[in-house]
Design an enzyme around this catalytic site. Structure first.
Site, PDB file in Angstrom:
ATOM      1  N   CYS A   2       0.832  -1.193   0.000  1.00 51.87           N
ATOM      2  CA  CYS A   2       0.000   0.000   0.000  1.00 51.87           C
ATOM      3  C   CYS A   2       0.870   1.247   0.000  1.00 51.87           C
ATOM      4  O   CYS A   2       2.098   1.180  -0.049  1.00 51.87           O
ATOM      5  CB  CYS A   2      -0.899   0.028   1.231  1.00 51.87           C
ATOM      6  SG  CYS A   2      -1.858  -1.474   1.478  1.00 51.87           S
ATOM      7  N   ARG A  50      -4.809   1.449  -0.912  1.00 47.19           N
ATOM      8  CA  ARG A  50      -4.709  -0.006  -0.757  1.00 47.19           C
ATOM      9  C   ARG A  50      -4.529  -0.734  -2.077  1.00 47.19           C
ATOM     10  O   ARG A  50      -5.257  -0.500  -3.041  1.00 47.19           O
ATOM     11  CB  ARG A  50      -5.962  -0.547  -0.062  1.00 47.19           C
ATOM     12  CG  ARG A  50      -5.844  -2.026   0.274  1.00 47.19           C
ATOM     13  CD  ARG A  50      -7.112  -2.579   0.888  1.00 47.19           C
ATOM     14  NE  ARG A  50      -6.896  -3.957   1.350  1.00 47.19           N
ATOM     15  CZ  ARG A  50      -7.848  -4.855   1.507  1.00 47.19           C
ATOM     16  NH1 ARG A  50      -9.099  -4.519   1.247  1.00 47.19           N
ATOM     17  NH2 ARG A  50      -7.569  -6.081   1.924  1.00 47.19           N
ATOM     18  N   ILE A  54      -3.972  -9.520   0.819  1.00 38.13           N
ATOM     19  CA  ILE A  54      -4.414 -10.456   1.858  1.00 38.13           C
ATOM     20  C   ILE A  54      -5.684  -9.909   2.501  1.00 38.13           C
ATOM     21  O   ILE A  54      -5.795  -8.703   2.732  1.00 38.13           O
ATOM     22  CB  ILE A  54      -3.307 -10.659   2.908  1.00 38.13           C
ATOM     23  CG1 ILE A  54      -2.126 -11.419   2.287  1.00 38.13           C
ATOM     24  CG2 ILE A  54      -3.822 -11.399   4.131  1.00 38.13           C
ATOM     25  CD1 ILE A  54      -0.933 -11.556   3.204  1.00 38.13           C
ATOM     26  N   ASN A  75       2.104  -0.402   5.440  1.00 40.52           N
ATOM     27  CA  ASN A  75       2.537  -0.764   4.096  1.00 40.52           C
ATOM     28  C   ASN A  75       3.456  -1.965   4.210  1.00 40.52           C
ATOM     29  O   ASN A  75       4.468  -1.910   4.915  1.00 40.52           O
ATOM     30  CB  ASN A  75       3.282   0.418   3.450  1.00 40.52           C
ATOM     31  CG  ASN A  75       3.962   0.039   2.149  1.00 40.52           C
ATOM     32  OD1 ASN A  75       3.493  -0.837   1.426  1.00 40.52           O
ATOM     33  ND2 ASN A  75       5.083   0.681   1.861  1.00 40.52           N
ATOM     34  N   ASP A 100      -3.157  -9.171   8.214  1.00 42.53           N
ATOM     35  CA  ASP A 100      -1.923  -8.980   8.981  1.00 42.53           C
ATOM     36  C   ASP A 100      -1.876  -7.590   9.601  1.00 42.53           C
ATOM     37  O   ASP A 100      -1.178  -7.375  10.589  1.00 42.53           O
ATOM     38  CB  ASP A 100      -0.693  -9.229   8.112  1.00 42.53           C
ATOM     39  CG  ASP A 100      -0.680  -8.427   6.822  1.00 42.53           C
ATOM     40  OD1 ASP A 100      -1.739  -7.894   6.427  1.00 42.53           O
ATOM     41  OD2 ASP A 100       0.384  -8.348   6.177  1.00 42.53           O
TER      42      ASP A 100
END
Length: 642
Positions: A2, A50, A54, A75, A100
């Site tokens: 990101c 973004r 995931i 990021n 995550d």
């Protein structure tokens, strides 16, 4: 993967300017075209773009904890997040996503600043803890992901994945740091923690910054460093077996993705080892891509094809023209500060090709630094053995004198070009390695700068960057010392910067299995003799790959991503070089000696000397002044103007 950005009031809780924050976030659209959001509260504004990899459905950012008191923008990838989630749940934390990113939020609640010690991956993140009135910022150990920040005179802190986000705020002073200019012309990039602007900084790899509102702003703190202990006693076979196991684990973690995934395949040892390992872990054919060059001097595609055929990959190849120099201005806008590695051109193209087919690509970056693969390592160790044969009290004055008086004879057969050898013998190990890494070497670099600019430098030399890191290396092993320096300089400032900007320009996530910090730590325990033996670099690495790769790939001469600069500057770029160096904004700065610029242009055009690297370095600095600053002349430091 990101783009992150934000503003934080270090003094009180003033209302952030939402329009400015939105402008900063929009500037990094290319880093995350899938979604974009901002978070605003008194004294804090976070922005996020973004690229969904995931938890595509629920992994939006900025992301907060259950009561909204902790907010994060992130990021990168935390590869061990699946292991950390149950541990944090057992401690009472409630997860609303499967991402995550949420591991960072709850990891901060559970472990505080030490949370970064638990994360395995590439990351740059910033979080705000309202209850503790604390702002926290962190960058991964190897510096794969970037983080820039600036503290303005009015107490606002700006941060972002790229400098361009800070520049969009409007409050960042854009006066150029002369010491950054010296570093750029010496190294081809501005070394951490400096940026090209006086007011902005890069957060160094393996560092965090914790600011408690209303308290004095501290210096960033180091939380990790690699130590070359070199004490492991393993045979070549044992080391190779362990390496294959660790590489398999590193690659497996980096294959976690909910979007199409593949790999770069240049035909070199490192990328080929990654692809071979991926093939052993995947039931489906691996997606691979490479670029070829019409000029056989620069073309490695045949070796990539060998590996692709052996593992039956879905292989794509595109040819890049030998005169692919239209990217000069594009690169200047991408990098935001001067950047002189010309391999940025083919890197940009291979990322462009990969993005047509995948969203995530694994690369072989970091292998040369970790395993001792550069040709310059062998040459440096040869020089070190020569230097060690004479005491410094005799060697330095004797060879210093010979280096000064012996004529420079680039035109002569190699056996008569002794001037460089004499000069190298007179230097210390760090000084010699710095000299070998310079894009514009002395005395030419000194001749480039005007007297006024040298006064602004105040005696500063980019060599101090190498000396600073060497002082922390805690090793006197010749190979380990320069590997340590490279890990903190060239790998971060050149390689990682190049790949991050080139990949994110195409909204492509690149993952580097050979930079896994646990793998790097383990290799640093192995004796240097396992890495470099005679002329054989990456010795045990290559031996470990013999069951997986053909000898033609493992033991051929190293090529690397190169472009024909020397020919460009005598042909299609000749007029642009003259216009940029002899008539453009560079001269208006008052920093450069026109006579020196004219001399190196003339010498290169006539073939009297090859100044292709200095000319490219100058050309990219000119492109930075025009494209990234968006003005016809660079701001002149106050001391120079005076």
């Amino acid at each position: 993967m990101c783009g992150i950005t934000g503003i934080f009031d270090t003094r009180a809780g003033r209302e952030p300017d939402g329009a400015r924050l939105q402008r900063m976030n929009d500037a990094q659209f290319h880093r995350g075209p899938d979604e974009g959001s901002v978070h605003l509260e008194p004294g804090v504004g976070f922005g996020h773009r973004r690229l969904s990899i995931i938890d595509v459905a629920t992994g939006q950012q900025p992301l907060s904890n259950e009561d909204g008191s902790v907010v994060v923008v992130f990021n990168g990838e935390i590869y061990n997040y699946q292991e950390l989630i149950p541990e944090l749940q057992a401690a009472g934390h409630v997860f609303r996503t499967k991402s995550d990113t949420e591991v960072i939020v709850h990891g901060w609640e559970q472990w505080g600043e030490a949370c970064v010690q638990r994360f395995r991956g590439m990351f740059a993140f910033a979080l705000w803890d309202r209850n503790r009135q604390t702002f926290f910022m962190a960058r991964d150990r190897m510096g794969v992901k970037p983080m820039h920040y600036a503290i303005l005179d009015d107490g606002w802190l700006l941060f972002g994945s790229e400098l361009k986000t800070l520049m969009q705020h409007g409050g960042l002073k854009r006066d150029i740091d002369p010491q950054a200019v010296e570093e750029y012309f010496a190294l081809g990039y501005v070394a951490e923690p400096r940026t090209i602007f006086r007011q902005a900084r890069k957060l160094s790899p393996g560092h965090t910054l914790t600011i408690r509102r209303g308290q004095p702003i501290p210096e960033p703190q180091r939380y990790w460093d690699v130590r070359f202990t070199l004490g492991a006693r393993l045979s070549v076979e044992e080391a190779g077996e362990e390496l294959r196991r660790r590489l398999s684990e590193s690659v497996r973690l980096r294959m976690i993705s909910e979007v199409p995934l593949g790999a770069f395949l240049s035909g070199g040892v490192d990328s080929s080892a990654v692809v071979a390992t991926m093939a052993g872990l995947s039931d489906a054919p691996v997606n691979t891509c490479s670029i070829s060059f019409a000029d056989p001097q620069f073309n490695e595609s045949a070796f990539a094809e060998m590996v692709a055929q052996r593992y039956a990959t879905n292989h794509r190849v595109e040819q890049v023209g030998v005169d692919d120099f239209d990217l000069i201005d594009t690169l200047a806008r991408l990098y935001d500060e001067p950047y002189a590695d010309s391999s940025a051109i083919p890197t940009y193209r291979v990322c462009q090709l990969a993005r047509k087919h995948v969203t995530v690509a694994l690369s072989g970056d970091g292998g040369d630094e970790t395993f001792g693969g550069y040709r310059r390592y062998r040459l440096h160790l040869m020089e070190e053995r020569m230097r060690a044969s004479l005491p410094a009290a005799l060697r330095q004055p004797l060879f210093g004198f010979l280096g000064r008086v012996y004529p420079k004879a680039d035109w002569a057969p190699r056996m008569f070009r002794a001037k460089t050898t004499f000069q190298g013998m007179a230097r210390s190990a760090v000084e010699a390695y710095f000299h070998s890494m310079c894009f514009v070497r002395e005395p030419l670099r000194s001749q480039l700068f005007t007297r006024q600019f040298k006064a602004e430098l105040g005696g500063y030399s980019a060599q101090q960057v190498f000396e600073r890191h060497a002082a922390r290396a805690q090793t006197d092993d010749p190979l380990a010392l320069i590997q340590y320096i490279d890990t903190h300089t060239y790998l971060v400032g050149d390689i990682n910067t190049k790949v991050d900007r080139a990949s994110m320009a195409h909204s492509l996530e690149v993952r580097e299995p050979l930079m896994d910090h646990e793998l790097v730590e383990w290799v640093a325990t192995l004796p240097s003799a396992l890495k470099l033996q005679g002329s054989n670099g990456k010795m045990f690495f290559k031996k470990s790959m013999e069951p997986l790769l053909p000898d033609d790939v493992l033991y051929r001469p190293k090529m690397g991503f190169s472009v024909p600069l020397a020919r460009w500057f005598r042909g299609p770029l000749r007029e642009r070089v003259r216009a940029s160096l002899l008539h453009g904004p560079m001269l208006e700065t008052g920093w450069f000696e026109r006579d020196t610029l004219a001399r190196i242009v003339e010498q290169h055009e006539t073939g009297a000397a090859d100044h292709s690297t200095p000319l490219w370095t100058l050309l990219m600095f000119d492109a930075f002044l025009r494209c990234s600053l968006g003005q016809t002349a660079a701001p002149v430091p106050e001391a120079v103007a005076a």
